[in-house]
Write an enzyme that holds these catalytic residues in place. Structure first.
Site, short mmCIF file in Angstrom:
data_model
loop_
_atom_site.label_atom_id
_atom_site.label_comp_id
_atom_site.label_asym_id
_atom_site.label_seq_id
_atom_site.Cartn_x
_atom_site.Cartn_y
_atom_site.Cartn_z
N CYS A 76 0.85 -1.20 0.00
CA CYS A 76 0.00 0.00 0.00
C CYS A 76 0.88 1.25 0.00
CB CYS A 76 -1.00 -0.03 1.15
SG CYS A 76 -2.34 1.17 0.93
N HIS A 178 -3.96 -4.64 -0.37
CA HIS A 178 -3.60 -5.22 0.92
C HIS A 178 -3.68 -6.74 0.81
CE1 HIS A 178 -3.45 -1.56 3.38
NE2 HIS A 178 -4.37 -1.11 2.54
N GLU A 180 -2.78 -8.89 2.89
CA GLU A 180 -3.17 -9.45 4.18
C GLU A 180 -4.67 -9.40 4.42
OE1 GLU A 180 -2.77 -5.05 5.07
OE2 GLU A 180 -1.89 -6.51 3.70
#
Length: 196
Positions: A76, A178, A180
């Protein structure tokens, strides 16, 4: 061991949780010695480019990141700060990637920030990503984007613009979205990075 760079950015905890889920030894740290000694480094976060670069310069972390020779994964704003310059605060960044960071300018009433799920179109021969990543959907939250360039290994389109969803140059890897927070595709990307 994976070092996650601790600096004045938000949303770092989600990266820690993702690494815990897949059982990876990791440490959140701002210690240059620990960062340099790590097998892999993740440079994540959400924040404002100019204020974050000021913090990195003031603490010496900017020079630490530039000096790293092991695999480094910018996520990011981490990806954006690896570029040469950002329109967010009109600031020079770390200069690992020569590309510049631009602000989205809606052309058909699109909302900014670009927020939600969008695809990842992977360039073949990137030497990093598993086949199942191509065409997968990942989670984005950003108002600025990296222009597509020679280091782009995957693209996405928003506001009528194809931009860099993922990048690679030497030992530096990066994702605008992202991973994750991107379910199975995101976990695959993290595992692909850990395997380089």
């Amino acid at each position: 061991m994976v070092a996650i760079i601790n600096y004045n950015a938000g949303n770092i905890r989600s990266v820690l949780y993702a690494l815990e889920r897949i059982g990876v030894d990791h440490e959140l740290t701002a210690d240059p010695t620990k960062i340099r000694a790590a097998d892999k480094v993740i440079f994540p976060g959400v924040g404002h480019a100019a204020s974050t670069m000021a913090h990195l310069n003031d603490t010496g972390l900017a020079d630490v990141i530039r000096s790293l020779t092991q695999p480094v994964f910018g996520v990011c704003v981490g990806m954006q700060l690896l570029c040469s310059h950002s329109e967010e605060g009109d600031v020079d960044c770390l200069g690992i990637f020569p590309e510049k960071v631009r602000q989205f300018r809606p052309v058909n009433g699109e909302k900014v920030p670009h927020m939600g799920w969008n695809d990842v179109q992977v360039k073949h021969g990137n030497g990093w990503l598993s086949d199942e990543v191509d065409g997968g959907y990942c989670y984005y939250v950003h108002s600025y984007f990296v222009e597509s360039g020679p280091d782009t290994v995957a693209t996405t389109n928003y506001c009528g613009t194809d931009f860099a969803a993922m990048m690679r140059r030497d030992n530096f890897y990066a994702a605008q979205f992202h991973p994750e927070k991107s379910a199975a595709v995101g976990e695959r990307i993290i595992r692909d990075f850990l395997a380089v």
